[in-house]
Design a protein around this motif. Structure first.
Motif, mmCIF file in Angstrom:
data_model
loop_
_atom_site.group_PDB
_atom_site.id
_atom_site.type_symbol
_atom_site.label_atom_id
_atom_site.label_comp_id
_atom_site.label_asym_id
_atom_site.label_seq_id
_atom_site.Cartn_x
_atom_site.Cartn_y
_atom_site.Cartn_z
ATOM 1 N N GLU A 167 -0.941 2.010 -5.444
ATOM 2 C CA GLU A 167 -0.908 1.633 -6.855
ATOM 3 C C GLU A 167 -1.371 2.759 -7.773
ATOM 4 N N SER A 168 -1.870 3.852 -7.205
ATOM 5 C CA SER A 168 -2.455 4.930 -7.997
ATOM 6 C C SER A 168 -1.491 6.107 -8.092
ATOM 7 N N PRO A 169 -1.152 6.554 -9.311
ATOM 8 C CA PRO A 169 -0.214 7.670 -9.457
ATOM 9 C C PRO A 169 -0.842 9.003 -9.073
ATOM 10 N N GLY A 170 -0.039 9.862 -8.492
ATOM 11 C CA GLY A 170 -0.430 11.238 -8.264
ATOM 12 C C GLY A 170 -1.393 11.510 -7.138
ATOM 13 N N VAL A 171 -1.663 10.531 -6.297
ATOM 14 C CA VAL A 171 -2.658 10.737 -5.238
ATOM 15 C C VAL A 171 -2.087 10.579 -3.832
ATOM 16 N N GLY A 172 -0.814 10.271 -3.704
ATOM 17 C CA GLY A 172 -0.219 10.124 -2.384
ATOM 18 C C GLY A 172 -0.407 8.743 -1.787
ATOM 19 N N PRO A 173 -0.064 8.587 -0.508
ATOM 20 C CA PRO A 173 -0.196 7.287 0.158
ATOM 21 C C PRO A 173 -1.653 6.869 0.325
ATOM 22 N N GLU A 174 -1.871 5.562 0.398
ATOM 23 C CA GLU A 174 -3.179 5.003 0.717
ATOM 24 C C GLU A 174 -3.286 4.808 2.230
ATOM 25 N N THR A 175 -4.500 4.529 2.687
ATOM 26 C CA THR A 175 -4.675 4.159 4.082
ATOM 27 C C THR A 175 -5.545 2.908 4.175
ATOM 28 N N GLY A 176 -5.603 2.341 5.350
ATOM 29 C CA GLY A 176 -6.361 1.114 5.580
ATOM 30 C C GLY A 176 -5.746 0.355 6.739
ATOM 31 N N SER A 177 -6.559 -0.366 7.460
ATOM 32 C CA SER A 177 -6.124 -1.001 8.704
ATOM 33 C C SER A 177 -5.150 -2.148 8.473
ATOM 34 N N LEU A 178 -4.325 -2.355 9.492
ATOM 35 C CA LEU A 178 -3.389 -3.470 9.505
ATOM 36 C C LEU A 178 -3.955 -4.684 10.227
ATOM 37 N N GLN A 179 -4.922 -4.454 11.126
ATOM 38 C CA GLN A 179 -5.472 -5.525 11.956
ATOM 39 C C GLN A 179 -6.975 -5.348 12.084
ATOM 40 N N ASN A 180 -7.612 -6.310 12.731
ATOM 41 C CA ASN A 180 -9.028 -6.226 13.060
ATOM 42 C C ASN A 180 -9.180 -6.056 14.562
ATOM 43 N N ASP A 181 -9.495 -4.815 14.976
ATOM 44 C CA ASP A 181 -9.845 -4.528 16.368
ATOM 45 C C ASP A 181 -8.743 -4.907 17.358
ATOM 46 N N ARG A 182 -7.489 -4.638 16.987
ATOM 47 C CA ARG A 182 -6.379 -4.859 17.909
ATOM 48 C C ARG A 182 -5.142 -4.134 17.385
ATOM 49 N N PRO A 183 -4.222 -3.760 18.276
ATOM 50 C CA PRO A 183 -2.996 -3.117 17.825
ATOM 51 C C PRO A 183 -2.150 -4.049 16.959
ATOM 52 N N ALA A 184 -1.480 -3.475 15.998
ATOM 53 C CA ALA A 184 -0.624 -4.258 15.110
ATOM 54 C C ALA A 184 0.703 -4.579 15.806
#
Length: 296
Positions: A167-184
């Motif tokens: 949602e933020s312009p000019g800063v590139g992609p965000e990061t953050g987990s898809l799951q809690n302690d398990r593969p997505a």
């Protein structure tokens, strides 16, 4: 009339020390510059844990130690995102933590802000498609919609992959987990705000947009560490006040604000309490540095 503070002299000494000491900034510099992001599963994560433990010990805390625990580890691999219809173009993307290795070619569909109503409106249209949602919460919903909720709604709708738009312009992609302690279960990546808006315009102008997403991430069991140290209480040592922060950051930055600034405040509190109030504490104060918070 307010009662007199019996600890006023100690409070003044503590505040004066903090305001005139470089310890907190020095510790912040070491965490960020010497150990980088301290991302879970990296050698720098363990080096940071050792540094925090050694610093607690140097400041006079008791029984400073590392407590290990198992968790679902993840390492970032290269990810590619290509528009293959109606034009050919490559877009920069990064995998989101717990993204699996995958190779997906499918039509793109937008979930807008990713509100429950927007997902309900998409219904069966998500089946087999790549679902795209913005990181901002819906402005009229009255609550925050977390990235994981948007991802899970995409999975439940039968999506083949998920794209998260910053949602933020000019800063590139965000990061953050898809799951809690398990593969997505399905691949999930992030793109910058500008590329998300481009894809939205492309769908509006050209109709069907088809993408090819390739991810190479690794999910495997690993070990991390919490750092623990105590200032024992003199009267009721079994009763505890706990002060803690996580020390691991995401791998795309040093994580100076989140979490290193918080971690060094915990370390600084340990330093000044040990120096000025260590023999006067009625209850034990336990200081903690937590691992693997960012990965989930």
């Amino acid at each position: 009339m307010s009662p007199k503070n019996p600890y006023l002299q100690i409070d003044q000494q503590i505040v004066g020390d903090i305001y005139t000491s470089r310890e907190v900034m020095d510790n912040l510099t070491v965490l960020c510059d010497d150990f980088g992001s301290r991302f879970a599963g990296t050698p720098d994560e363990r080096r940071a844990a050792d540094f925090i433990c050694e610093t607690f010990d140097r400041y006079g805390l008791k029984d400073a130690r590392l407590e290990s625990y198992a968790y679902a580890g993840w390492s970032r691999g290269a990810a590619t995102l290509e528009i293959i219809e109606p034009i050919q173009r490559s877009l920069h993307c990064i995998s989101l933590p717990y993204c699996p290795t995958g190779d997906t070619t499918a039509e793109l569909i937008s979930a807008g802000y990713g509100s429950p109503a927007e997902y309900e409106d998409l219904g069966d249209q998500m089946q087999g498609r790549i679902v795209m949602a913005g990181s901002a919460s819906p402005p009229d919903l009255g609550r925050w919609v977390h990235r994981k909720e948007k991802y899970e709604r995409s999975v439940l709708g039968g999506a083949s992959a998920f794209i998260f738009i910053s949602e933020s312009p000019g800063v590139g992609p965000e990061t953050g987990s898809l799951q809690n302690d398990r593969p997505a279960p399905i691949p999930g990546v992030s793109i910058c705000k500008e590329d998300g808006e481009f894809l939205t315009r492309l769908m509006e102008r050209k109709g069907t947009v088809k993408l090819h997403l390739h991810t190479t991430d690794i999910n495997e069991p690993r070990t991390s560490w919490n750092v623990v140290a105590d200032l024992p209480g003199k009267e009721n040592p079994d009763e505890m006040v706990i002060l803690g922060c996580h020390y691991d950051g995401h791998d795309i930055s040093q994580g100076a604000v989140d979490p290193a600034s918080g971690m060094v405040l915990v370390i600084e509190a340990a330093r000044v309490l040990a120096s000025y109030a260590g023999e006067q504490l009625k209850r034990t104060v336990r200081f903690l540095g937590f691992g693997t918070e960012e990965i989930g």
